[in-house]
Design an enzyme around this catalytic site. Sequence first.
Site, short mmCIF file in Angstrom:
data_model
loop_
_atom_site.label_atom_id
_atom_site.label_comp_id
_atom_site.label_asym_id
_atom_site.label_seq_id
_atom_site.Cartn_x
_atom_site.Cartn_y
_atom_site.Cartn_z
N SER A 1 -9.28 -0.27 7.42
CA SER A 1 -8.76 -0.16 6.06
C SER A 1 -8.07 -1.41 5.51
CB SER A 1 -7.79 1.02 5.96
OG SER A 1 -8.50 2.23 6.05
N SER B 1 -9.48 1.99 3.28
CA SER B 1 -8.67 2.71 2.33
C SER B 1 -7.77 1.84 1.46
CB SER B 1 -7.81 3.73 3.05
OG SER B 1 -6.89 3.08 3.91
N LYS C 1 0.85 -1.19 0.00
CA LYS C 1 0.00 0.00 0.00
C LYS C 1 0.89 1.25 0.00
CE LYS C 1 -3.77 2.02 2.75
NZ LYS C 1 -4.50 1.93 4.05
#
Lengths: 468, 101
Positions: free
Chosen positions: A161, A137, A62
């Site tokens: 997330s 997210s 990420k």
Amino acid sequence: MTLDTLRLTAEEAKGLLERREVSGAELRAAYREAIDTRNEELNCFLTLVDADENDGVPIALKDVISTKGVRTTAGSKILDEYVPVFDSTVADRCKAAGLQLLGKTNTDEFAMGSSTENSAYGPTRNPWDPERVPGGSGGGSAAAVSAGLAAWALGSDTGGSIKQPSALCGNVGLRPTYGTVSRYGIVAFASSLDQVGPVTKTVRDNALLYGIISGRDDRDSTTVEVPAVELPEAEDLKGLRVGVPRELNQAEGIEPGVAESVRRAIDLCAELGAQVGECELPRSVEYGLACYYLIAPAEASSNLARYDGVRYGLRVPADSYHELVARTRDAGFGDEPKRRIMLGTYALSAGYYEAYYGQAQKVRTVIAREFESAFESFDVLMSPTSPTVAFKIGEKSGNPLAMYLTDVLTIPPNMAGLPGLSIPCGLSEGLPVGLQLIGPQFSENTLFRAGHALERAIGFDTVPERLR
Amino acid sequence: MAITREDVLHVAALAQLELSEQEIARLTEQLGDILEAVGKVSELDLSDVPPTSHPLSVVNVFRPDEPRPCLPLEDVFANAPERDGDHFRVPPTGVAEESSA
């Protein structure tokens, strides 16, 4: 040898490499081919890495995870050209384990969001239905694993997330116990909540990757020694006490198809030998969301003060220092970070601190105590991970409060620093449903064991139907 | 919780954000809605409950106070928008304060 990256687990890939049935370069080429085929539609990657000196199982990270020499944007224009000069501890540990980096994945800006629509680089699309969000997210990491664009990935979880996108994309996602994985080099959002964790196809893959990244780090004084990770083998749940918190399973907004799928998985626990009982978390669910949306923005407003256009990142020129800072921040931050900075600054400002931030910290104690009391009778608590399956792109993006509500089931355990594992437990309307397993602090091995046995019994096919 | 335009301007100044008129209008409305929702925490009487600032009961993590190498200066300035020798260069700091006083 033909490699089907949609089906190949990281553990299988590791086996192929160890037996020299495939080379690291061949493996990388297979994932690159999948990326070339599907990333244009899905927008999982913000930056691709063309070559890596390692030759282990390919991974995606990420884009809040600092990677030396590889652009790290946190999904924000304010870090558009930012290239870290050091590796985060988790990136360093992945390297040390021989994993090769495929690239950096899309995220809501500064990990603030539940749909990846808040990314300054456009939304990621859900591999099960490109009209829908992958969750957030960490939607980029979840969609990449689900679409076979990476063998496994890392996400970060503040309010959900990792767990929520894993649920919406049909992956296994672990938000580890706070303090088990180093935050050194992670773009900070809310420091008392942020935690990095694995997104994978199977529970065993998840345990393998958690074993690589977890453990005390001198560079993050909030980390602690972690029990040795055990790869789960057992296919039963004999002796396990499973609690079903009423409020987490009957919260307003849980779709009937989601509730039904989760109910079936809980019934399966009893068939596998677990003792199943109901319990209560009376205030954790009712007040958890409000507590989170005070504490996380408050911490964010402090953490994001560092983006001032002076040392790194975007700078909008001005005649004075103060104008430079204010203009840079207005131009560089998108709507959601601004909203949270404003909310957090307000909650911390003179006259409001006690009523908002101070009170939220006390609610946090109440939540921790409620979970503690539930764990006197149960080893694992279960609920849906997300109240809904993947929603349509644009459906909630105009209404911040509706978007915040998507985290209502993942937030309460996060406030107490508890680990949570989301595993796919079925389909509703043709879209994956996630089951959330919550344990006491440092109970990752129990979650892996329970998750593995359930995964075997459920037999969920993690490959999106339209890609089969 | 009614949030006024003045509240938004005050908080934006504290947060060092220069907002557009459109953003000010939107945030006035949205912050009011969000604060009303999160204000729910004040329903509970928690006068006897201690606050939690950190989820683990870890305190005082010490390490030996020994000098260690830090980042080389070239790395420190690698992402700097403007460098002046061994300093980050910024425009004068006093002007905005005088003009907004």
